[in-house]
Design an enzyme around this catalytic site. Structure first.
Site, PDB file in Angstrom:
ATOM      1  N   SER A  32      49.066  29.547  32.857  1.00 27.99           N
ATOM      2  CA  SER A  32      47.997  28.991  33.676  1.00 27.99           C
ATOM      3  C   SER A  32      46.667  29.684  33.358  1.00 27.99           C
ATOM      4  O   SER A  32      46.208  29.625  32.219  1.00 27.99           O
ATOM      5  CB  SER A  32      48.382  29.100  35.157  1.00 27.99           C
ATOM      6  OG  SER A  32      47.654  28.195  35.944  1.00 27.99           O
ATOM      7  N   ASP A  91      36.891  37.547  47.164  1.00 27.80           N
ATOM      8  CA  ASP A  91      35.510  37.072  47.224  1.00 27.80           C
ATOM      9  C   ASP A  91      35.039  36.585  45.864  1.00 27.80           C
ATOM     10  O   ASP A  91      34.430  35.513  45.744  1.00 27.80           O
ATOM     11  CB  ASP A  91      34.582  38.178  47.736  1.00 27.80           C
ATOM     12  CG  ASP A  91      34.809  38.498  49.205  1.00 27.80           C
ATOM     13  OD1 ASP A  91      35.424  37.663  49.904  1.00 27.80           O
ATOM     14  OD2 ASP A  91      34.383  39.576  49.654  1.00 27.80           O
ATOM     15  N   HIS A  96      55.083  23.651  37.590  1.00 26.90           N
ATOM     16  CA  HIS A  96      54.055  24.520  37.023  1.00 26.90           C
ATOM     17  C   HIS A  96      54.520  25.961  36.917  1.00 26.90           C
ATOM     18  O   HIS A  96      54.147  26.674  35.985  1.00 26.90           O
ATOM     19  CB  HIS A  96      52.790  24.421  37.884  1.00 26.90           C
ATOM     20  CG  HIS A  96      51.642  25.228  37.361  1.00 26.90           C
ATOM     21  ND1 HIS A  96      51.102  25.046  36.107  1.00 26.90           N
ATOM     22  CD2 HIS A  96      50.927  26.242  37.927  1.00 26.90           C
ATOM     23  CE1 HIS A  96      50.104  25.893  35.921  1.00 26.90           C
ATOM     24  NE2 HIS A  96      49.982  26.631  37.006  1.00 26.90           N
TER      25      HIS A  96
END
Length: 258
Positions: free
Chosen positions: A87, A177, A236
């Site tokens: 990925s 963040d 996946h």
């Protein structure tokens, strides 16, 4: 330098090291069993990608930077390796192969293509950022709280592997963040020039939609030596869902004569 977990070869051979790059929200520890099994005859190096696990937290999270991180690890190990990424880690591995082909002997890309995707992981970031980490006694407590906003038990178990409950107070081993701010970059694909002519295996899950027939032309343009394989019954997270079949497919590809 990225944090690494080193798996020494049980019976060392002339095979180059194998570098393993995990996907978004993952870590080197997620790949422990597979790495140990693939380390039968070669050194296997699993990394924590930047802003994950024990690796440095940075202000940005983009593929040229992630590829440079991987290059630094390979150069520290002697200068050439086989590289496998899943990925997000697969995109970083592809970018490395295209821009520094001298460092990559063989490439394994697990269930990702060199294209931009429209799906968004921001909801999962917000679920983790919104978790009240105060007065957490056990991982079960965290799971129950996270279940209020994230019903998928499998995803919760995966995310909670990155929650450090031993620290005071508990904290995520993810720079949430920055990952939230850089999500468009993570889902995208940079305008990367170059071509990797070496052997490349694009291994996908039969039940996944991440790599389809529409992506083959792009893949073959950048990786003309690409081969394609599919794991039956896997999605996946093919390495977690079908680990033994995944390992065997990767081992056959890496050990095949050039």
């Amino acid at each position: 330098m990225l944090n690494t977990i080193i798996h020494r070869a049980e019976s060392p051979s002339a095979a180059p090291p194998l570098l393993v790059a995990h996907g978004l929200f993952g870590s080197a520890r997620n790949w422990g069993v597979i790495c140990r099994r693939l380390a039968e005859t070669r050194l296997v190096i699993a990394v924590d990608m930047r802003n994950h696990g024990g690796s440095p937290w940075t202000a940005t999270h983009r593929y040229p930077e992630m590829a440079a991180d991987l290059a630094e690890v390979i150069e520290a190990q002697g200068g050439r390796a086989d590289v496998m990424g899943h990925s997000m880690g697969g995109k970083a591995a592809m970018h490395l192969a295209l821009t520094r082909p001298d460092l990559v002997r063989r490439l394994v890309v697990a269930d990702i293509a060199p294209v931009a995707y429209a799906h968004d992981q921001s909801r999962n970031v917000e679920a983790m950022r919104g978790l009240d980490l105060s007065a957490l006694g056990t991982r079960g407590d965290a799971d129950r709280r996270l279940a209020e906003v994230l019903p998928d038990a499998g995803l919760r178990a995966f995310f909670l592997q990155s929650l450090d409950l031993k620290s005071d107070p508990p904290h995520w081993r993810l720079n949430l963040d920055v990952l939230a701010a850089e999500m468009p970059q993570i889902l995208g694909w940079p305008d990367t020039s170059g071509r990797f002519d070496g052997p490349a295996l694009f291994l996908s899950g039969e039940l996944s939609s991440y790599v389809g027939p529409q992506h083959r032309e792009t893949i073959l343009r950048l990786f003309p030596g690409a081969r394609f394989a599919e794991l039956k019954g896997a999605g996946h997270w093919l390495h977690a869902e079908k680990p033994r079949a995944f390992e065997e497919t990767v081992r056959v590809f890496l050990d095949a004569a050039l």
